[in-house]
Design a protein around this motif. Structure first.
Motif, PDB file in Angstrom:
ATOM      1  N   GLN A  85      14.472  -9.862  58.144  1.00  0.00           N
ATOM      2  CA  GLN A  85      15.688  -9.148  58.475  1.00  0.00           C
ATOM      3  C   GLN A  85      15.853  -7.939  57.579  1.00  0.00           C
ATOM      4  O   GLN A  85      15.326  -7.889  56.480  1.00  0.00           O
ATOM      5  N   CYS A  86      16.586  -6.933  58.063  1.00  0.00           N
ATOM      6  CA  CYS A  86      16.921  -5.762  57.268  1.00  0.00           C
ATOM      7  C   CYS A  86      18.392  -5.847  56.890  1.00  0.00           C
ATOM      8  O   CYS A  86      19.187  -6.438  57.612  1.00  0.00           O
ATOM      9  N   THR A  94      19.572   1.178  54.347  1.00  0.00           N
ATOM     10  CA  THR A  94      18.736   0.015  54.682  1.00  0.00           C
ATOM     11  C   THR A  94      17.775  -0.377  53.576  1.00  0.00           C
ATOM     12  O   THR A  94      17.181  -1.460  53.617  1.00  0.00           O
ATOM     13  N   ALA A 154      14.932   0.738  53.240  1.00  0.00           N
ATOM     14  CA  ALA A 154      13.564   0.883  53.748  1.00  0.00           C
ATOM     15  C   ALA A 154      12.878   2.015  52.991  1.00  0.00           C
ATOM     16  O   ALA A 154      13.458   3.095  52.813  1.00  0.00           O
ATOM     17  N   CYS A 210      11.121  -3.701  58.935  1.00  0.00           N
ATOM     18  CA  CYS A 210      11.638  -4.229  57.663  1.00  0.00           C
ATOM     19  C   CYS A 210      10.538  -4.566  56.669  1.00  0.00           C
ATOM     20  O   CYS A 210      10.562  -5.624  56.030  1.00  0.00           O
ATOM     21  N   PHE A 234       8.674  -3.764  53.151  1.00  0.00           N
ATOM     22  CA  PHE A 234       9.007  -3.175  51.866  1.00  0.00           C
ATOM     23  C   PHE A 234       7.774  -3.142  50.970  1.00  0.00           C
ATOM     24  O   PHE A 234       6.806  -3.878  51.186  1.00  0.00           O
ATOM     25  N   TYR A 271      16.065  -5.131  47.785  1.00  0.00           N
ATOM     26  CA  TYR A 271      16.407  -5.709  49.086  1.00  0.00           C
ATOM     27  C   TYR A 271      16.864  -7.165  48.930  1.00  0.00           C
ATOM     28  O   TYR A 271      17.907  -7.576  49.460  1.00  0.00           O
TER      29      TYR A 271
END
Length: 280
Positions: free
Chosen positions: A22-23, A99, A101, A150, A152, A160
């Motif tokens: 999930q983001c 986000t 990201a 999503c 990273f 995150y």
């Protein structure tokens, strides 16, 4: 035996920071100006030896005309070991402010005679990651990797995870993440282990969220869940302590000082800056 394990310290702290990936929709755990410093230790037999220091910081920045967080991490061994094994590693990431990201990730490894420079550019439009890898005395390698939602890098993942809502997970739940490690995207997870308190030398108790990440097998780790992370159970979600088994022995990172916390009202940290000492 210390020399190989000093290189783990940055990766341990960065990684510590996963049903379906999930983001996040909004960052609520940290802000620009935050700075965390950790002391690194290596277990040599029955003795924990001070081995190095890791510093993680957040700054407000821009990347290609977009507002961004600039995450920066640097690790070094204690100066007493320079004659034996000199380590100076840095991690740098520009990430979306909403986000988290990543836009761009840079990793520079300088460990004794080993030098490497990894760069990754994340293209959101083409759903690709472009990489440039330069190792000492070897040709530069260029590659294109198919990106996944999503995903990273090993630095932005720490920030995150601090924004995950652990209250909706039961003890033993696996929370998956997608992470780029050494030019390859890995489907990993952290296993939530519930709450645990850590006592400081000053007598204070820190209630922590405890979890164990799945590690990538390589030159440092055997793979599996041989790392444990204690994250402060407050609005800042700061890694208080990280411990992991390596191929020989084990390493530990302990929060030593902090400043610029975003949430000071609902926090176990009474001041905007201070020092933390964990009881061995």
């Amino acid at each position: 035996m210390i020399k190989k394990h000093l290189a783990c310290l940055l990766l341990l702290l960065a990684f510590a920071q996963i049903t379906k990936a999930q983001c996040i929709e909004k960052n609520i755990a940290f802000q620009e100006g935050e700075k965390l410093t950790y002391r690194g230790y290596y277990n040599w037999g029955f003795i924990w030896v001070a081995a190095g220091e890791v510093e993680l910081s957040v700054q407000q920045s821009h990347y290609q005309n977009k507002e961004a967080f600039h995450f920066y991490g640097k690790g070094k061994n204690v100066s007493a070991f320079d004659w034996f094994f000199k380590l100076r590693d840095t991690l740098s990431c520009y990430a979306n402010r909403e986000t988290l990201a990543p836009f761009y990730f840079d990793r520079r490894t300088n460990e004794a005679k080993y030098h490497a420079h990894h760069e990754y550019w994340f293209s959101s439009n083409k759903k690709e990651i472009y990489s440039r890898i330069q190792k000492k005395s070897k040709p530069v390698l260029f590659d294109t990797i198919a990106n996944k939602p999503c995903t990273f890098d090993i630095l932005s993942i720490a920030y995150y995870v601090r924004n995950l809502d652990f209250s909706k997970y039961k003890k033993g739940t696996k929370i998956p993440i997608s992470m780029l490690v050494d030019n390859e995207i890995h489907a990993l997870y952290i296993r939530y282990l519930g709450l645990e308190t850590i006592k400081t030398k000053s007598g204070e108790w820190f209630e922590c969220l405890k979890f164990s990440p799945l590690l990538v097998e390589g030159t440092m780790f055997k793979g599996g869940e041989d790392m444990t992370v204690w994250l402060s159970n407050d609005d800042n979600r700061i890694p208080i302590m990280v411990e992991a088994k390596v191929l020989v022995g084990s390493v530990k990172g302990i929060l030593d000082s902090y400043e610029g916390l975003r949430n000071t009202k609902n926090s176990f940290f009474k001041k905007k800056s201070g020092k933390v000492e964990i009881t061995e």
